[in-house]
Write a protein that holds these residues in place. Structure first.
Motif, PDB file in Angstrom:
ATOM      1  N   MET A 150       0.920  -1.322   0.193  1.00  0.00           N
ATOM      2  CA  MET A 150      -0.151   0.042   0.127  1.00  0.00           C
ATOM      3  C   MET A 150       1.114   1.178  -0.185  1.00  0.00           C
ATOM      4  N   ALA A 151       0.649   2.285  -0.429  1.00  0.00           N
ATOM      5  CA  ALA A 151       0.701   3.000  -1.081  1.00  0.00           C
ATOM      6  C   ALA A 151       1.646   4.441   0.519  1.00  0.00           C
ATOM      7  N   ALA A 152       2.405   5.200   0.497  1.00  0.00           N
ATOM      8  CA  ALA A 152       2.313   5.976   1.728  1.00  0.00           C
ATOM      9  C   ALA A 152       3.079   7.126   1.714  1.00  0.00           C
ATOM     10  N   TYR A 153       2.937   8.483   2.230  1.00  0.00           N
ATOM     11  CA  TYR A 153       3.593   9.272   1.485  1.00  0.00           C
ATOM     12  C   TYR A 153       4.110  10.397   2.850  1.00  0.00           C
ATOM     13  N   VAL A 154       4.777  11.431   2.715  1.00  0.00           N
ATOM     14  CA  VAL A 154       5.523  11.628   3.260  1.00  0.00           C
ATOM     15  C   VAL A 154       5.057  13.264   3.319  1.00  0.00           C
ATOM     16  N   ILE A 155       4.935  13.675   4.244  1.00  0.00           N
ATOM     17  CA  ILE A 155       4.057  15.120   4.168  1.00  0.00           C
ATOM     18  C   ILE A 155       5.518  16.204   4.068  1.00  0.00           C
ATOM     19  N   SER A 156       5.659  16.605   3.884  1.00  0.00           N
ATOM     20  CA  SER A 156       6.810  17.877   4.193  1.00  0.00           C
ATOM     21  C   SER A 156       5.632  19.388   4.134  1.00  0.00           C
ATOM     22  N   ALA A 185      16.656  13.085  -5.718  1.00  0.00           N
ATOM     23  CA  ALA A 185      17.735  12.567  -6.884  1.00  0.00           C
ATOM     24  C   ALA A 185      17.856  11.285  -5.711  1.00  0.00           C
ATOM     25  N   THR A 186      17.232  11.143  -4.153  1.00  0.00           N
ATOM     26  CA  THR A 186      17.135  10.445  -2.950  1.00  0.00           C
ATOM     27  C   THR A 186      15.767   9.693  -3.649  1.00  0.00           C
ATOM     28  N   ILE A 187      15.048  10.735  -3.594  1.00  0.00           N
ATOM     29  CA  ILE A 187      13.596   9.971  -3.793  1.00  0.00           C
ATOM     30  C   ILE A 187      13.199   9.461  -5.098  1.00  0.00           C
ATOM     31  N   GLU A 188      13.738   9.257  -5.580  1.00  0.00           N
ATOM     32  CA  GLU A 188      13.598   8.581  -7.856  1.00  0.00           C
ATOM     33  C   GLU A 188      14.783   7.450  -7.047  1.00  0.00           C
ATOM     34  N   HIS A 189      15.855   7.108  -6.888  1.00  0.00           N
ATOM     35  CA  HIS A 189      16.142   5.880  -6.266  1.00  0.00           C
ATOM     36  C   HIS A 189      15.570   5.117  -5.428  1.00  0.00           C
ATOM     37  N   TYR A 190      14.838   5.422  -4.366  1.00  0.00           N
ATOM     38  CA  TYR A 190      14.370   4.795  -3.329  1.00  0.00           C
ATOM     39  C   TYR A 190      12.544   4.558  -3.693  1.00  0.00           C
ATOM     40  N   GLY A 191      12.250   4.805  -5.441  1.00  0.00           N
ATOM     41  CA  GLY A 191      10.603   4.647  -5.597  1.00  0.00           C
ATOM     42  C   GLY A 191      10.301   5.558  -5.626  1.00  0.00           C
ATOM     43  N   GLY A 192      10.265   7.162  -4.755  1.00  0.00           N
ATOM     44  CA  GLY A 192       9.400   8.188  -4.384  1.00  0.00           C
ATOM     45  C   GLY A 192       8.790   8.547  -5.874  1.00  0.00           C
ATOM     46  N   VAL A 204       5.072  13.691  -1.284  1.00  0.00           N
ATOM     47  CA  VAL A 204       5.887  12.608  -2.088  1.00  0.00           C
ATOM     48  C   VAL A 204       5.095  10.892  -1.496  1.00  0.00           C
ATOM     49  N   GLU A 205       4.791  10.126  -2.500  1.00  0.00           N
ATOM     50  CA  GLU A 205       4.343   9.231  -2.646  1.00  0.00           C
ATOM     51  C   GLU A 205       5.172   7.869  -2.459  1.00  0.00           C
ATOM     52  N   ALA A 240       9.452   3.985   2.441  1.00  0.00           N
ATOM     53  CA  ALA A 240       9.164   5.801   2.898  1.00  0.00           C
ATOM     54  C   ALA A 240      10.534   5.449   3.872  1.00  0.00           C
ATOM     55  N   ARG A 241      10.717   4.761   4.934  1.00  0.00           N
ATOM     56  CA  ARG A 241      10.868   4.274   5.901  1.00  0.00           C
ATOM     57  C   ARG A 241      13.113   4.254   5.205  1.00  0.00           C
ATOM     58  N   GLU A 242      12.778   3.421   4.337  1.00  0.00           N
ATOM     59  CA  GLU A 242      14.383   3.019   4.181  1.00  0.00           C
ATOM     60  C   GLU A 242      14.494   4.205   3.292  1.00  0.00           C
ATOM     61  N   TRP A 243      13.940   4.507   3.302  1.00  0.00           N
ATOM     62  CA  TRP A 243      14.050   6.265   2.584  1.00  0.00           C
ATOM     63  C   TRP A 243      15.209   6.870   3.399  1.00  0.00           C
ATOM     64  N   TYR A 244      14.345   7.250   4.017  1.00  0.00           N
ATOM     65  CA  TYR A 244      14.650   8.674   5.070  1.00  0.00           C
ATOM     66  C   TYR A 244      15.772   8.068   5.781  1.00  0.00           C
TER      67      TYR A 244
END
Length: 106
Positions: A1-7, A26-33, A57-58, A65-69
């Motif tokens: 299920m999708a997750a969202y990072v809201i800033s 660049a990192t968002i794209e790398h992690y599929g966001g 960001v989705e 999302a946690r892995e990216w952060y």
């Protein structure tokens, strides 16, 4: 299920903020966001305080999302971001609009 990072972001240093944006993208794209909202016009209809710059960001999942952060790739952006901006960051799990979660809420 999708997750969202809201800033909710308030830039502090324009040059550092631009550097942060490039590194983070660049990192968002790398992690599929993918960006859903990236600083577009926003209007507060109810409640306060006034809206700051919003970024949404989705990611494919909350785990991703946690892995990216927590990633080493994003660590550099976080260091730059410390001087570039003030923000509130929220992770939220999406829902399946046709799935069982939606039926239970009705």
């Amino acid at each position: 299920m999708a997750a969202y990072v809201i800033s909710e972001v308030e830039p502090r240093d324009a040059a550092l903020f631009e550097r942060y944006r490039v590194l983070a993208a660049a990192t968002i794209e790398h992690y599929g966001g993918r960006y859903i909202v990236r600083g577009g016009a926003a209007e507060c209809i109810e409640g306060g305080p006034p809206v700051k710059t919003l970024v949404i960001v989705e990611f494919p999942s909350m785990a991703r999302a946690r892995e990216w952060y927590r990633s080493p790739e994003y660590a550099e952006a976080l260091k730059v971001g410390a001087g570039a901006l003030e923000r509130r960051l929220v992770f939220v799990e999406g829902c399946d609009p046709y799935g069982s979660q939606n039926r239970r809420a009705q």
